[in-house]
Scaffold this motif. Sequence first.
Motif, mmCIF file in Angstrom:
data_model
loop_
_atom_site.group_PDB
_atom_site.id
_atom_site.type_symbol
_atom_site.label_atom_id
_atom_site.label_comp_id
_atom_site.label_asym_id
_atom_site.label_seq_id
_atom_site.Cartn_x
_atom_site.Cartn_y
_atom_site.Cartn_z
ATOM 1 N N GLN A 1 0.842 -1.184 0.000
ATOM 2 C CA GLN A 1 0.000 0.000 0.000
ATOM 3 C C GLN A 1 0.885 1.244 0.000
ATOM 4 N N VAL A 2 0.625 2.144 -0.923
ATOM 5 C CA VAL A 2 1.386 3.388 -1.007
ATOM 6 C C VAL A 2 0.757 4.431 -0.097
ATOM 7 N N HIS A 3 1.578 5.087 0.682
ATOM 8 C CA HIS A 3 1.103 6.154 1.553
ATOM 9 C C HIS A 3 1.619 7.490 1.033
ATOM 10 N N LEU A 4 0.705 8.447 0.916
ATOM 11 C CA LEU A 4 1.054 9.794 0.464
ATOM 12 C C LEU A 4 0.841 10.764 1.617
ATOM 13 N N VAL A 5 1.778 11.680 1.794
ATOM 14 C CA VAL A 5 1.697 12.641 2.889
ATOM 15 C C VAL A 5 1.879 14.047 2.332
ATOM 16 N N SER A 21 3.487 20.236 -0.801
ATOM 17 C CA SER A 21 4.373 19.143 -1.210
ATOM 18 C C SER A 21 3.765 17.819 -0.819
ATOM 19 N N CYS A 22 4.083 16.805 -1.583
ATOM 20 C CA CYS A 22 3.587 15.455 -1.312
ATOM 21 C C CYS A 22 4.738 14.470 -1.449
ATOM 22 N N THR A 23 4.921 13.658 -0.433
ATOM 23 C CA THR A 23 5.922 12.606 -0.508
ATOM 24 C C THR A 23 5.224 11.252 -0.429
ATOM 25 N N CYS A 95 -3.290 15.065 -2.145
ATOM 26 C CA CYS A 95 -2.336 14.518 -3.104
ATOM 27 C C CYS A 95 -2.870 13.164 -3.565
ATOM 28 N N ALA A 96 -2.653 12.840 -4.829
ATOM 29 C CA ALA A 96 -3.152 11.582 -5.370
ATOM 30 C C ALA A 96 -2.168 11.015 -6.380
ATOM 31 N N SER A 97 -2.234 9.717 -6.555
ATOM 32 C CA SER A 97 -1.359 9.062 -7.527
ATOM 33 C C SER A 97 -2.109 7.928 -8.210
ATOM 34 N N TRP A 98 -1.798 7.747 -9.492
ATOM 35 C CA TRP A 98 -2.345 6.630 -10.242
ATOM 36 C C TRP A 98 -1.315 5.501 -10.258
ATOM 37 N N TYR A 109 -4.327 5.979 -5.228
ATOM 38 C CA TYR A 109 -3.749 6.317 -3.927
ATOM 39 C C TYR A 109 -4.067 7.764 -3.571
ATOM 40 N N TRP A 110 -4.343 7.964 -2.286
ATOM 41 C CA TRP A 110 -4.710 9.293 -1.799
ATOM 42 C C TRP A 110 -3.969 9.610 -0.508
ATOM 43 N N GLY A 111 -3.634 10.901 -0.340
ATOM 44 C CA GLY A 111 -3.158 11.365 0.948
ATOM 45 C C GLY A 111 -4.342 11.720 1.839
ATOM 46 N N ARG A 112 -4.041 12.187 3.024
ATOM 47 C CA ARG A 112 -5.097 12.516 3.977
ATOM 48 C C ARG A 112 -5.530 13.967 3.895
#
Length: 120
Positions: A1-5, A21-23, A95-98, A109-112
Amino acid sequence: QVHLVETGGGSVHAGGSLTLSCTASENVFSMYAAGWYRQAPGRQRDMVATITSSHRTDYAKSVKGRFSIDRDAAKNTVTLQMDNLNPEDTALYYCASWRGSYVVGQPEYWGRGAQVTVSS
């Protein structure tokens, strides 16, 4: 699971600037498409900006010319530079990622979220 912050949210006056910023917990930003979405109270979550693995960008009409998305594969980060902010930009920014190089459908994937508040 990818975590975005997400980091960098805050409060500014109209006309001000902020940088989000998103890591990621894994090295996704060198390979996958990424983006920023936002949700204001009582409204749906909308796309703000996206960037593919080849740096092709897309923006919502309301932010075009004021916001800029970028990615740094070496640092595994995606940033959103927001200039000339106005109160209508107040929202929780995600932040989001495909799980792929292109923007197809909804992100996996989504950040909080990071709060951005713009006062008049």
